[in-house]
Design a protein around this motif. Structure first.
Motif, PDB file in Angstrom:
ATOM      1  N   ALA A  68      38.100 -34.222  -8.956  1.00  0.00           N
ATOM      2  CA  ALA A  68      36.671 -34.717  -9.276  1.00  0.00           C
ATOM      3  C   ALA A  68      36.529 -34.218 -10.807  1.00  0.00           C
ATOM      4  CB  ALA A  68      35.951 -34.079  -8.532  1.00  0.00           C
ATOM      5  N   ASP A  69      35.759 -35.059 -11.675  1.00  0.00           N
ATOM      6  CA  ASP A  69      35.411 -34.370 -12.935  1.00  0.00           C
ATOM      7  C   ASP A  69      34.631 -33.145 -12.936  1.00  0.00           C
ATOM      8  OD1 ASP A  69      36.397 -36.792 -14.195  1.00  0.00           O
ATOM      9  OD2 ASP A  69      34.318 -37.653 -14.411  1.00  0.00           O
ATOM     10  N   GLY A  70      35.000 -32.002 -13.665  1.00  0.00           N
ATOM     11  CA  GLY A  70      34.364 -30.798 -13.748  1.00  0.00           C
ATOM     12  C   GLY A  70      34.636 -29.832 -12.440  1.00  0.00           C
ATOM     13  N   ALA A  71      35.889 -30.346 -11.569  1.00  0.00           N
ATOM     14  CA  ALA A  71      36.037 -29.592 -10.588  1.00  0.00           C
ATOM     15  C   ALA A  71      36.436 -27.984 -10.841  1.00  0.00           C
ATOM     16  CB  ALA A  71      37.394 -30.105  -9.850  1.00  0.00           C
ATOM     17  N   PHE A  72      36.915 -27.592 -11.875  1.00  0.00           N
ATOM     18  CA  PHE A  72      37.233 -26.316 -12.189  1.00  0.00           C
ATOM     19  C   PHE A  72      36.101 -25.566 -13.015  1.00  0.00           C
ATOM     20  CE2 PHE A  72      41.266 -28.461 -11.509  1.00  0.00           C
ATOM     21  CZ  PHE A  72      41.871 -27.708 -10.849  1.00  0.00           C
ATOM     22  N   LEU A 112      41.537 -29.159 -15.539  1.00  0.00           N
ATOM     23  CA  LEU A 112      41.593 -27.820 -15.942  1.00  0.00           C
ATOM     24  C   LEU A 112      41.486 -27.550 -17.201  1.00  0.00           C
ATOM     25  CD1 LEU A 112      41.907 -25.208 -14.444  1.00  0.00           C
ATOM     26  CD2 LEU A 112      44.323 -25.314 -14.521  1.00  0.00           C
ATOM     27  N   LEU A 113      42.411 -28.270 -18.048  1.00  0.00           N
ATOM     28  CA  LEU A 113      42.111 -27.953 -19.536  1.00  0.00           C
ATOM     29  C   LEU A 113      40.781 -28.381 -20.089  1.00  0.00           C
ATOM     30  CD1 LEU A 113      45.375 -29.366 -20.731  1.00  0.00           C
ATOM     31  CD2 LEU A 113      44.823 -27.000 -20.770  1.00  0.00           C
ATOM     32  N   SER A 114      39.957 -29.203 -19.414  1.00  0.00           N
ATOM     33  CA  SER A 114      38.694 -29.770 -20.066  1.00  0.00           C
ATOM     34  C   SER A 114      37.605 -28.553 -19.731  1.00  0.00           C
ATOM     35  CB  SER A 114      38.134 -31.237 -19.207  1.00  0.00           C
ATOM     36  OG  SER A 114      38.970 -32.033 -19.874  1.00  0.00           O
ATOM     37  N   SER A 115      37.992 -27.928 -18.363  1.00  0.00           N
ATOM     38  CA  SER A 115      37.115 -26.875 -17.780  1.00  0.00           C
ATOM     39  C   SER A 115      37.180 -25.661 -18.578  1.00  0.00           C
ATOM     40  CB  SER A 115      37.133 -26.476 -16.443  1.00  0.00           C
ATOM     41  OG  SER A 115      36.831 -27.574 -15.658  1.00  0.00           O
ATOM     42  N   ALA A 116      38.496 -25.595 -19.179  1.00  0.00           N
ATOM     43  CA  ALA A 116      38.832 -24.056 -19.872  1.00  0.00           C
ATOM     44  C   ALA A 116      37.952 -24.234 -21.182  1.00  0.00           C
ATOM     45  CB  ALA A 116      40.280 -24.070 -20.125  1.00  0.00           C
TER      46      ALA A 116
END
Length: 352
Positions: A68-72, A112-116
């Motif tokens: 899911a988008d933004g999962a992390f 994960l990279l997007s959240s980071a």
């Protein structure tokens, strides 16, 4: 000062061993799982229980849908400084190659990279890949050039909407993840460094395998070793490159805390570092190693010769891996002995 590390894949062979190594190093660990059941599998494990940790040292983050988008986003909030992404769908024959393997493998990494990127405290991300990402789907031959962790295989064009088998979906997902991560680092100018750790088949003691049944059938890549020592026959060859689980876990942490290799931090973060680790191996040696190490168990019929065909590969371990570890890589013999010794333990039999 202790880091706060987010680890994915902690309910699997690689991720769990990294989790134990990170805790042994004094770091605080958060681990992602899809369910309370998976969280309990990790927290109740005897290897974790004997550490007697408080919630500040080890805590689960339950994410039912890692795609899911933004999962992390929430998992990284509150001070995560480092990330090890060791989680990836296992290519079981019953899985759909596209929806169960390819799509979640690629989506989890990009998520994960997007959240980071939205989390200013993150300093470094290490992603576990596989040598198949560098080797591709073409079977190697004696004339195949030496492959390294920096080798990039072109994606099929156009990308197929489905795959012939689960292994094709798995290999293509690993190729795509490498390339997407390279592009992310080049175009997004992240404030953190990124590295790939690229192993061959991973063998060694698996603390998640708590009984004989789990050792034989729910033992991750060690299942191949078990076939070779318990009289089974694998119907297809597997790549002849391996790394000991203890070396792999240690390497992840050494890479995680390695200073950027460039004098310009921004230039270093725009380029993904690659660390390949794969030692050549011939799986015909499995039972001979067992017979030498555990002759009594062989005589009692606990171990019998199986067949695990080898697909030779010309893969070169990165030159700085042993320098980072500060020692030589462990041998295939040590991995086989560790797995067989654990099997004798769960059977309650002597290792003599």
């Amino acid at each position: 000062m202790a880091a706060t590390i987010l680890i994915t894949g902690a309910s699997g062979l690689i991720g769990f061993r990294i989790l134990l190594a990170a805790l042994a190093g004094g770091h605080n660990v958060r681990y992602t799982v899809r369910s309370e059941e998976k969280a309990h599998l990790v927290s109740s494990n005897p290897a974790v229980q004997k550490l007697a940790l408080n919630e500040a040292r080890l805590s689960p983050v339950i994410i039912p849908d890692l795609c899911a988008d933004g999962a992390f986003d929430a998992a990284l909030a509150g001070g995560v400084t480092h990330i090890i992404h060791a989680g990836s769908p296992v290519p079981y024959p019953t899985h759909d190659p596209t929806t169960d393997v390819y799509e979640p493998t690629v989506k989890m990494t990009t998520n994960l990279l997007s959240s980071a990127l939205k989390t200013p405290t993150v300093q470094r991300v290490v992603i576990t890949s596989s040598i198949v990402a560098n080797l591709g789907l073409t079977l190697p031959s004696p004339s195949t050039p030496t492959t390294t962790a920096s080798t990039r295989v072109p994606l099929p064009s156009p990308l197929p909407s489905t795959f012939a088998d689960v292994f094709s979906g798995y290999v293509t997902s690993k190729i795509a993840s490498l390339q997407h991560t390279d592009t992310f680092a080049r175009t997004q100018t992240p404030h953190f460094g990124i590295a790939h750790v690229v192993p061959g088949y991973v063998f060694g003691r698996n603390e998640l395998a708590l009984d004989a049944t789990m050792m034989r059938s729910r033992n991750s890549s060690n299942n191949f070793l078990m076939m070779g020592m318990l009289g089974a026959e694998l119907p297809f060859p597997i790549h002849g490159g391996f790394v000991h689980i203890d070396d792999l876990a240690d390497l992840h942490l050494r890479v995680l805390f390695r200073s950027p290799p460039s004098s310009s931090p921004s230039a270093a973060k725009a380029k993904v570092e690659d660390y390949g680790v794969s030692t050549p191996v011939d799986y015909d040696a499995i039972f001979d190693i067992i017979a030498k190490a555990f002759p009594k168990a062989v005589g009692e019929g606990v171990f019998t010769r199986g067949s695990v065909p080898t697909l030779p590969v010309n893969y070169e371990t990165s030159g700085d891996v042993e320098e980072l570890l500060g020692r030589k890589l462990r041998t295939f013999e040590s991995a086989v002995v560790d797995v067989a010794g654990q099997y004798l333990e769960v059977l309650g039999k002597s290792k003599a």
